[in-house]
Enzyme design. Structure first.
Site, short mmCIF file in Angstrom:
data_model
loop_
_atom_site.label_atom_id
_atom_site.label_comp_id
_atom_site.label_asym_id
_atom_site.label_seq_id
_atom_site.Cartn_x
_atom_site.Cartn_y
_atom_site.Cartn_z
CG ASP A 165 36.72 38.36 44.42
OD1 ASP A 165 36.18 38.04 43.25
OD2 ASP A 165 37.01 37.47 45.07
CD GLU A 181 42.31 40.75 43.76
OE1 GLU A 181 41.57 41.52 43.19
OE2 GLU A 181 41.82 40.15 44.93
#
Length: 359
Positions: free
Chosen positions: A236, A63
């Site tokens: 997440d 990410e």
């Protein structure tokens, strides 16, 4: 045009010289202040993170998390979550680096380790939420998940609570058994327990697991203290949740980043109206949380880029205080800015000093 590099030796020295407690407290205090500014509208919110999900034999997430403070700087963290790292490669589950760019020019001002930074700011965020939502007399911490994040969760909470005891559960018995040694510096009584016992005995419960999407919850709903506060840290990515939905719906839920929490946090299973508030609003108006501290509360922590921005500020200030880091010219600066081929060539004179000449 030099970039300030802070590697593992530098961040390790910050910890050794200043001490773990000092570093954690600085991050907690700075994060609390920044969240209050966010809640008052002084700071702009971070955009949600974006990235890529890996499937197959080596699952994980990579990410990018940006935050901009106009006129001051842009922080960009690149972070990878790879739950099989420890067993496959002997590496941390979470790896990352954090960059600071000059807001006016885009120049790369600093580049730092993001492994310790991520663990610190995640523990600090739970500490801020816990200081607002947990029962004032809380002394027992429950941990479901005994990996690296559990260490900084316990450390952060020990800065804001008078902790006496830790109950820990993990699907890997070795991880659970090894936590006592890893948090021995806190001087707490640590005991391995079944998930239901952790839930029943905790004043504050932190879940920090690497459960795969669709495999939760990580403990069954059941009896718990009326004033239980939960920090849900591990979710997440979409489909990955840790808490029983029945418990979540009984609780007052506070999120860190509403857009992220509804996409990939515990709150992805809740309607917007089922979320009570955000952490920045509570930091801006702490009195609003006073009536919640005797009931069930959940902090849905997805982790967002303002936290990284603040933690990097703390790390850079500490490194400057101690004279740490290395300055390196990374970005290409041609002699003629209109000609990318007008390069400069470094030479070393007989005194060993590096100079730059035109080519």
């Amino acid at each position: 045009m030099e970039t300030w590099l802070l590697g593992q030796d530098d961040v390790g020295r910050v910890l050794r010289v200043l001490g773990r407690d000092t570093v954690m407290r600085r991050v907690i205090d700075a994060l609390r202040a920044a969240l209050a500014d966010l809640g008052r509208g002084v700071l702009a919110p971070s955009p949600p993170r974006t990235g890529f999900t890996r499937g197959g034999a080596v699952p994980g997430v990579i990410e990018v998390m940006p935050h901009r403070q106009p006129g001051r700087g842009v922080t960009v963290k690149t972070v990878a979550y790879s739950p099989r790292n420890a067993r496959r490669a002997g590496l941390p589950t979470i790896l990352g680096t954090v960059a600071r760019l000059d807001d006016d020019t885009g120049h790369l001002v600093a580049l730092a380790d993001g492994v310790l930074l991520t663990a610190l700011r995640t523990g600090a965020a739970s500490a801020v939420a816990t200081s607002l939502l947990a029962h004032p007399g809380a002394t027992t911490l429950g941990l479901v998940g005994a990996g690296a994040q559990a260490v900084t969760q316990a450390h952060g909470l020990a800065q804001v609570l008078d902790l006496r005891r830790v109950l820990v559960s993990d699907t890997d018995p070795a991880h659970a058994a090894g936590l006592a040694a890893r948090i021995a510096f806190l001087g707490l009584d640590v005991r391995v327990a079944a998930p239901a016992e952790v839930l029943a005995g905790a004043d504050v419960l932190c879940t920090a697991t690497s459960v795969e999407p669709g495999r939760g919850p990580v403990f069954p709903d059941g009896p718990h203290r009326e004033h239980l506060h939960v920090n849900a840290v591990g979710a997440d990515e979409p489909g990955k949740t840790e808490l029983p939905l029945s418990l979540l719906r009984r609780a007052r839920v506070c999120v860190d980043h509403p857009e992220q929490a509804h996409a990939e946090g515990e709150s992805q299973r809740l309607a917007p109206g089922e979320v009570a508030t955000t952490l920045d609003r509570l930091c801006a108006d702490p009195a609003a949380a006073e009536g919640w501290r005797h009931g069930l509360t959940v902090f849905d922590s997805t982790g967002f880029a303002l936290e990284d921005h603040v933690a990097l500020d703390v790390l850079l200030a500490a490194a400057e205080e101690l004279g740490l880091g290395t300055k390196v010219a990374i970005e290409h600066l041609p002699e003629d800015v209109l000609d990318p081929y007008a390069t400069r060539r470094a030479t070393t004179d007989h005194y060993g000093q590096s100079t730059v000449v035109d080519e």
